[in-house]
Design a protein around this motif. Structure first.
Motif, PDB file in Angstrom:
ATOM      1  N   GLN A  50       0.825  -1.206   0.000  1.00 24.65           N
ATOM      2  CA  GLN A  50       0.000   0.000   0.000  1.00 24.65           C
ATOM      3  C   GLN A  50       0.862   1.259   0.000  1.00 24.65           C
ATOM      4  OE1 GLN A  50      -3.277   0.002   2.876  1.00 24.65           O
ATOM      5  NE2 GLN A  50      -2.745  -2.119   3.308  1.00 24.65           N
ATOM      6  N   LEU A  51       1.947   1.222   0.777  1.00 31.36           N
ATOM      7  CA  LEU A  51       2.848   2.360   0.908  1.00 31.36           C
ATOM      8  C   LEU A  51       4.249   1.816   1.117  1.00 31.36           C
ATOM      9  CD1 LEU A  51       3.437   5.423   1.356  1.00 31.36           C
ATOM     10  CD2 LEU A  51       2.893   5.046   3.774  1.00 31.36           C
ATOM     11  N   ILE A  52       5.214   2.386   0.406  1.00 25.76           N
ATOM     12  CA  ILE A  52       6.609   1.966   0.527  1.00 25.76           C
ATOM     13  C   ILE A  52       7.458   3.193   0.820  1.00 25.76           C
ATOM     14  CG2 ILE A  52       8.612   0.980  -0.664  1.00 25.76           C
ATOM     15  CD1 ILE A  52       6.597  -0.545  -2.456  1.00 25.76           C
ATOM     16  N   ILE A  53       8.272   3.101   1.856  1.00 19.11           N
ATOM     17  CA  ILE A  53       9.284   4.104   2.145  1.00 19.11           C
ATOM     18  C   ILE A  53      10.603   3.474   1.716  1.00 19.11           C
ATOM     19  CG2 ILE A  53      10.369   5.583   3.873  1.00 19.11           C
ATOM     20  CD1 ILE A  53       7.306   6.021   3.536  1.00 19.11           C
ATOM     21  N   ASP A  54      11.179   3.997   0.642  1.00 23.99           N
ATOM     22  CA  ASP A  54      12.382   3.416   0.055  1.00 23.99           C
ATOM     23  C   ASP A  54      13.599   4.252   0.444  1.00 23.99           C
ATOM     24  OD1 ASP A  54      14.396   2.347  -1.506  1.00 23.99           O
ATOM     25  OD2 ASP A  54      13.417   2.753  -3.427  1.00 23.99           O
ATOM     26  N   THR A  55      14.387   3.735   1.386  1.00 24.07           N
ATOM     27  CA  THR A  55      15.582   4.459   1.840  1.00 24.07           C
ATOM     28  C   THR A  55      16.832   4.063   1.059  1.00 24.07           C
ATOM     29  OG1 THR A  55      16.286   2.885   3.553  1.00 24.07           O
ATOM     30  CG2 THR A  55      14.614   4.505   4.179  1.00 24.07           C
ATOM     31  N   ARG A  56      16.690   3.134   0.121  1.00 21.54           N
ATOM     32  CA  ARG A  56      17.855   2.623  -0.616  1.00 21.54           C
ATOM     33  C   ARG A  56      17.794   2.889  -2.122  1.00 21.54           C
ATOM     34  NH1 ARG A  56      21.615   2.231   2.740  1.00 21.54           N
ATOM     35  NH2 ARG A  56      22.639   0.619   1.549  1.00 21.54           N
ATOM     36  N   GLY A  57      16.706   3.448  -2.618  1.00 24.19           N
ATOM     37  CA  GLY A  57      16.598   3.760  -4.035  1.00 24.19           C
ATOM     38  C   GLY A  57      16.341   2.565  -4.932  1.00 24.19           C
ATOM     39  N   VAL A  58      15.853   1.478  -4.377  1.00 19.04           N
ATOM     40  CA  VAL A  58      15.670   0.257  -5.160  1.00 19.04           C
ATOM     41  C   VAL A  58      14.389   0.252  -5.987  1.00 19.04           C
ATOM     42  CG1 VAL A  58      17.045  -1.131  -3.575  1.00 19.04           C
ATOM     43  CG2 VAL A  58      14.576  -0.981  -3.248  1.00 19.04           C
ATOM     44  N   MET A  59      13.482   1.171  -5.707  1.00 24.41           N
ATOM     45  CA  MET A  59      12.198   1.198  -6.414  1.00 24.41           C
ATOM     46  C   MET A  59      12.236   2.049  -7.680  1.00 24.41           C
ATOM     47  SD  MET A  59       9.820  -0.623  -5.018  1.00 24.41           S
ATOM     48  CE  MET A  59      10.462  -1.956  -4.044  1.00 24.41           C
ATOM     49  N   ARG A  60      13.346   2.660  -7.974  1.00 30.24           N
ATOM     50  CA  ARG A  60      13.434   3.540  -9.151  1.00 30.24           C
ATOM     51  C   ARG A  60      13.129   2.819 -10.459  1.00 30.24           C
ATOM     52  NH1 ARG A  60      18.519   5.619  -6.685  1.00 30.24           N
ATOM     53  NH2 ARG A  60      17.868   7.472  -5.555  1.00 30.24           N
ATOM     54  N   ASP A  61      13.483   1.551 -10.550  1.00 31.25           N
ATOM     55  CA  ASP A  61      13.357   0.821 -11.809  1.00 31.25           C
ATOM     56  C   ASP A  61      12.112  -0.046 -11.920  1.00 31.25           C
ATOM     57  OD1 ASP A  61      15.766   1.914 -12.716  1.00 31.25           O
ATOM     58  OD2 ASP A  61      16.928   0.329 -11.765  1.00 31.25           O
ATOM     59  N   VAL A  62      11.247  -0.034 -10.906  1.00 29.67           N
ATOM     60  CA  VAL A  62      10.039  -0.859 -11.013  1.00 29.67           C
ATOM     61  C   VAL A  62       9.080  -0.210 -12.001  1.00 29.67           C
ATOM     62  CG1 VAL A  62      10.261  -1.837  -8.702  1.00 29.67           C
ATOM     63  CG2 VAL A  62       8.849   0.197  -9.040  1.00 29.67           C
ATOM     64  N   THR A  63       8.270  -1.038 -12.639  1.00 32.59           N
ATOM     65  CA  THR A  63       7.306  -0.525 -13.611  1.00 32.59           C
ATOM     66  C   THR A  63       5.974  -0.263 -12.929  1.00 32.59           C
ATOM     67  OG1 THR A  63       6.633  -2.761 -14.235  1.00 32.59           O
ATOM     68  CG2 THR A  63       8.422  -1.754 -15.509  1.00 32.59           C
ATOM     69  N   GLY A  64       5.112   0.459 -13.629  1.00 33.84           N
ATOM     70  CA  GLY A  64       3.793   0.753 -13.089  1.00 33.84           C
ATOM     71  C   GLY A  64       3.792   2.046 -12.303  1.00 33.84           C
ATOM     72  N   THR A  65       2.722   2.250 -11.571  1.00 34.51           N
ATOM     73  CA  THR A  65       2.553   3.481 -10.808  1.00 34.51           C
ATOM     74  C   THR A  65       3.531   3.559  -9.638  1.00 34.51           C
ATOM     75  OG1 THR A  65       0.984   4.838  -9.596  1.00 34.51           O
ATOM     76  CG2 THR A  65       0.726   2.461  -9.385  1.00 34.51           C
ATOM     77  N   HIS A  66       3.959   4.761  -9.352  1.00 30.89           N
ATOM     78  CA  HIS A  66       4.888   4.991  -8.240  1.00 30.89           C
ATOM     79  C   HIS A  66       4.255   5.878  -7.179  1.00 30.89           C
ATOM     80  CE1 HIS A  66       8.986   3.963 -10.272  1.00 30.89           C
ATOM     81  NE2 HIS A  66       8.048   3.134 -10.643  1.00 30.89           N
ATOM     82  N   ASP A  67       2.945   6.117  -7.260  1.00 27.71           N
ATOM     83  CA  ASP A  67       2.310   7.061  -6.338  1.00 27.71           C
ATOM     84  C   ASP A  67       2.253   6.553  -4.900  1.00 27.71           C
ATOM     85  OD1 ASP A  67       0.397   5.113  -6.840  1.00 27.71           O
ATOM     86  OD2 ASP A  67      -1.243   6.538  -7.127  1.00 27.71           O
ATOM     87  N   HIS A  68       2.552   5.302  -4.672  1.00 25.76           N
ATOM     88  CA  HIS A  68       2.580   4.741  -3.323  1.00 25.76           C
ATOM     89  C   HIS A  68       4.006   4.545  -2.804  1.00 25.76           C
ATOM     90  CE1 HIS A  68       3.254   1.332  -5.915  1.00 25.76           C
ATOM     91  NE2 HIS A  68       3.493   0.543  -4.893  1.00 25.76           N
ATOM     92  N   ILE A  69       4.974   5.063  -3.558  1.00 25.19           N
ATOM     93  CA  ILE A  69       6.388   4.910  -3.195  1.00 25.19           C
ATOM     94  C   ILE A  69       6.960   6.267  -2.817  1.00 25.19           C
ATOM     95  CG2 ILE A  69       8.686   4.227  -3.998  1.00 25.19           C
ATOM     96  CD1 ILE A  69       7.230   2.336  -6.006  1.00 25.19           C
ATOM     97  N   VAL A  70       7.547   6.330  -1.629  1.00 21.77           N
ATOM     98  CA  VAL A  70       8.191   7.552  -1.152  1.00 21.77           C
ATOM     99  C   VAL A  70       9.680   7.280  -1.081  1.00 21.77           C
ATOM    100  CG1 VAL A  70       8.398   9.181   0.755  1.00 21.77           C
ATOM    101  CG2 VAL A  70       6.163   8.182   0.209  1.00 21.77           C
ATOM    102  N   MET A  71      10.452   8.057  -1.821  1.00 28.69           N
ATOM    103  CA  MET A  71      11.905   7.932  -1.777  1.00 28.69           C
ATOM    104  C   MET A  71      12.399   8.759  -0.586  1.00 28.69           C
ATOM    105  SD  MET A  71      12.230   5.953  -4.286  1.00 28.69           S
ATOM    106  CE  MET A  71      13.723   5.818  -5.198  1.00 28.69           C
ATOM    107  N   ALA A  72      13.137   8.125   0.283  1.00 31.10           N
ATOM    108  CA  ALA A  72      13.619   8.827   1.483  1.00 31.10           C
ATOM    109  C   ALA A  72      15.128   8.767   1.569  1.00 31.10           C
ATOM    110  CB  ALA A  72      13.003   8.189   2.727  1.00 31.10           C
TER     111      ALA A  72
END
Length: 90
Positions: free
Chosen positions: A68-90
């Motif tokens: 539902q919500l992802i707090i990404d402190t490592r930058g690993v979600m940059r390359d995933v496909t699809g919507t990123h509106d539930h991903i927070v880069m920290a």
């Protein structure tokens, strides 16, 4: 440190790490926790997932697709496909 701080805020905290199946006693902490299974069904049970480590063993797309919500402190979600509106880069 993250687990202790989130627990102090009354969060229900669990962790998954393929390299740490159970926590061990450390100088300042004795969490006495066991790594949980990582599956789409389990991920959907949590309000938020905090990514605090970067292991190549993870299926980052599966995680992105089932949280539902992802707090990404490592930058690993940059390359995933699809919507990123539930991903927070920290």
């Amino acid at each position: 440190e993250l687990i202790k701080k989130l627990s102090a805020l009354d969060a229900n905290v669990a962790y998954h790490d393929p390299h740490v199946p159970a926590t061990h006693r450390m100088r300042h902490y004795n969490l006495q926790m066991t790594s949980i299974e990582l599956s789409p069904a389990i991920l959907k049970e949590y309000d938020c997932v905090v990514i605090a480590t970067h292991h190549s063993a993870y299926d980052w797309q599966m995680i992105a697709d089932n949280c539902q919500l992802i707090i990404d402190t490592r930058g690993v979600m940059r390359d995933v496909t699809g919507t990123h509106d539930h991903i927070v880069m920290a």
